[in-house]
Design a protein around this motif. Structure first.
Motif, PDB file in Angstrom:
ATOM      1  N   UNK A 232      -6.559   1.379  11.152  1.00 44.25           N
ATOM      2  CA  UNK A 232      -7.435   0.045  10.794  1.00 44.25           C
ATOM      3  C   UNK A 232      -8.673   0.690   9.737  1.00 44.25           C
ATOM      4  N   UNK A 233      -8.809   1.928   9.836  1.00 43.87           N
ATOM      5  CA  UNK A 233      -9.747   2.776   9.067  1.00 43.87           C
ATOM      6  C   UNK A 233      -9.398   2.995   7.681  1.00 43.87           C
ATOM      7  N   UNK A 234      -8.114   2.821   7.293  1.00 45.80           N
ATOM      8  CA  UNK A 234      -7.372   3.315   6.082  1.00 45.80           C
ATOM      9  C   UNK A 234      -8.075   2.543   4.751  1.00 45.80           C
ATOM     10  N   UNK A 235      -8.148   1.202   4.981  1.00 42.52           N
ATOM     11  CA  UNK A 235      -8.766   0.358   3.975  1.00 42.52           C
ATOM     12  C   UNK A 235     -10.290   0.800   3.754  1.00 42.52           C
ATOM     13  N   UNK A 236     -10.916   1.429   4.875  1.00 40.06           N
ATOM     14  CA  UNK A 236     -12.380   1.730   4.611  1.00 40.06           C
ATOM     15  C   UNK A 236     -12.479   2.939   3.959  1.00 40.06           C
ATOM     16  N   UNK A 237     -11.326   3.842   4.237  1.00 43.83           N
ATOM     17  CA  UNK A 237     -11.247   5.118   3.587  1.00 43.83           C
ATOM     18  C   UNK A 237     -10.938   5.041   2.199  1.00 43.83           C
ATOM     19  N   UNK A 238     -10.207   4.171   1.623  1.00 48.76           N
ATOM     20  CA  UNK A 238      -9.980   4.039   0.221  1.00 48.76           C
ATOM     21  C   UNK A 238     -11.154   3.431  -0.710  1.00 48.76           C
ATOM     22  N   UNK A 239     -11.592   2.569   0.131  1.00 45.45           N
ATOM     23  CA  UNK A 239     -12.643   1.835  -0.481  1.00 45.45           C
ATOM     24  C   UNK A 239     -13.955   2.470  -0.475  1.00 45.45           C
TER      25      UNK A 239
END
Length: 549
Positions: free
Chosen positions: A300-307
């Motif tokens: 769930x935190x991958x999108x946050x990591x990339x952005x």
């Protein structure tokens, strides 16, 4: 609701052809797609959504946690209702709840309203995720189900790949806006509703007396919810050793203990305890709990990591998650075909949990400068592990119980997987928030920038309002802290490996029900204690007697 022409525990009138099965699956797969899309479409859009609502990192986590929490609490209730009433009607009701929640979320004016709407939406999502598995189990024998798990894996992959991409495109398109991340599921759900009406033909069991365990359902929902609320706030809003901790943990334990007592004596328990005491069922549930905690909590935190951590746009972030979904698609299709051919499921579950640990171990080493190909390799391994393990854990449980208990057993696996996911998101989100806050404070002090004057306001996720120097510090903090939560995910996933390794090897049966091949009487939940009676079902040779440990 319970009108039918067949008694409890009987099998379908006859086997369905491949074409009939695919027609019936069309609506179910679309339902599964819309349920998964509701989570994945916001994964890349969530930083933008929370930023526009001026939300915090805690609220970011709660937008995800609220849905998981209510879905988790509602799952066993939906599953038990599916054993009592029309599965088709229940799926349609769940779709209605999901649509209302989606519309409310789309019109939210604050982060608090969004969280509340997502919580209501989660009730429908929990029903959809559990009931689709139950309906498929009522149509397709376990061994043949491996073949169709490939279709399920394909839907999962499309939803998980297409969701982030769609979410990114929506928030990057000025004339749409982030609210369409929630509205977009409404027409898809409507199409699914129509398809189900014409394609899904399931037998409804008629029971002379139907008793719903309202007290047990209430106690389970209250106990689980209180525990998850504590997990979400402990360490942030109050210390681990404090009176709120004592009150919430004690209250949760008391409520769940009362729930167990009620379930033991209930005529129609929400969670039949004899079903859960079977060795393979119990181990599959433990593995699902660990897999859910690691997968949901980490991914769930991958999108946050990339952005936030790497500075990519929502659309780019969606594209960067493709390796993980490719892993899910590839392994679920290949493993499904191989399981149908061999009838053996344990090797694929064990392999999947090991690969999942390896993937999280790779991601545990990333920071805000890690090459993208290395991050992609770790995501592919995580996706491959999920594709091998997740659906097959459900299959292992469904193979061990009679058709009359398929709803409760299937929902038990979904319940504990969602419970693990909720705990994972809450705990890892709290760890991430704490590490990010500490690193930002430390780096601001090292740069000579006072925290009060950094321009962050109440939200470090609204990067547009931050000075360039502060933006770089915030991005580095998120990029570096993400690797730490993947390390925790790897440690949690090891529990899944141990549980999978302890599973007894079984050969999947070719019949819909345990008693379809000549047993004189239906095998109910309480018969799971009676191993000799199950052993007499000759064609099930190689299958573990459900009550033998």
């Amino acid at each position: 609701m319970s009108a039918s022409t067949t008694p409890a525990g009987t099998a379908a009138a006859g086997p369905m052809s491949h074409r009939q099965t695919l027609q019936a699956l069309s609506g179910l797969l679309l339902v599964l797609f819309v349920a998964m899309l509701s989570a994945t479409v916001v994964s890349t859009a969530l930083p933008t959504i929370i930023g526009s609502l001026n939300g915090s990192q805690t609220q970011y986590t709660w937008v995800v946690t609220a849905t998981l929490l209510t879905a988790t609490a509602a799952t066993p209730i939906w599953g038990k209702l599916a054993d009592l009433f029309s599965k088709k009607l229940l799926i349609q009701v769940a779709i209605g709840v999901f649509v209302v929640g989606s519309v409310l979320a789309g019109f939210s004016q604050s982060a608090g309203q969004l969280i509340a709407s997502r919580a209501f939406q989660g009730v429908g999502v929990g029903g959809l995720q559990a009931l689709v598995q139950v309906a498929i189990a009522a149509m397709i024998p376990p061994r043949e189900r491996g073949r169709y798990n490939g279709y399920l894996g394909g839907v999962m992959a499309v939803a998980t790949v297409g969701g982030p991409l769609l979410g990114g495109l929506i928030v990057d398109t000025s004339w749409l806006g982030w609210r369409w991340c929630f509205f977009v599921g409404v027409p898809v759900a409507a199409i699914a509703l129509v398809l189900l009406q014409f394609t899904l033909k399931l037998q409804t069991v008629r029971r002379d007396t139907v008793r719903i365990d309202y007290l047990g359902a209430t106690l389970i929902a209250a106990g689980v919810s209180l525990l998850l609320i504590w997990v979400s706030f402990v360490g942030g809003s109050f210390p681990w050793l404090s009176w709120p901790t004592a009150a919430m943990v004690t209250g949760s334990v008391v409520l769940l203990a009362l729930a167990v007592r009620v379930e033991v004596h209930a005529a129609e328990p929400i969670v039949p305890l004899p079903v859960l005491r079977a060795r393979n069922t119990a181990l599959a549930i433990v593995a699902s709990l660990a897999v859910g905690m690691a997968m949901f909590g980490g991914a769930v935190f991958l999108g946050q990591y990339f952005q936030v951590g790497r500075g990519y746009s929502p659309t780019q972030a969606g594209l960067l998650t493709v390796p993980m979904m490719a892993g899910v698609l590839l392994t679920s299709i290949v493993a499904g075909r191989m399981i149908t051919a061999s009838g053996r499921v344990k090797p694929y579950i064990v392999t999947g949990t090991v690969v999942l640990v390896a993937g999280f171990a790779v991601l545990a080493t990333i920071d805000h400068r890690t090459p993208l190909w290395f991050v992609g390799a770790g995501m592919f391994l995580v996706g491959a592990g999920v594709g091998l393990a997740m659906q097959n854990l459900v299959l292992a449980v469904q193979n061990s119980v009679s058709l009359s208990d398929i709803g409760a057993a299937s929902s038990a696996v979904a319940f504990f997987r969602s419970l693990g996911g909720t705990i994972g998101v809450s705990v890892l989100g709290a760890v991430l928030a704490r590490r990010v806050a500490d690193q930002i404070s430390r780096d601001l002090a090292a740069a000579g920038i006072p925290a009060a004057g950094s321009g962050g306001g109440g939200s470090s996720l609204n990067l547009d309002v931050l000075p360039d120097a502060v933006q770089q510090i915030v991005r580095a903090a998120y990029g570096d802290a993400t690797g730490h939560i993947f390390l925790l995910s790897a440690v949690i996933a090891v529990v899944g490996v141990l549980a999978a390794a302890a599973l007894r090897p079984v050969t999947l049966r070719d019949s819909l029900d345990l008693n379809d091949r000549g047993a004189a009487t239906a095998v109910g939940a309480h018969a799971l204690h009676c191993a000799p009676a199950i052993d007499q079902v000759g064609p099930l040779a190689g299958q573990e007697p459900a009550g033998r440990r």
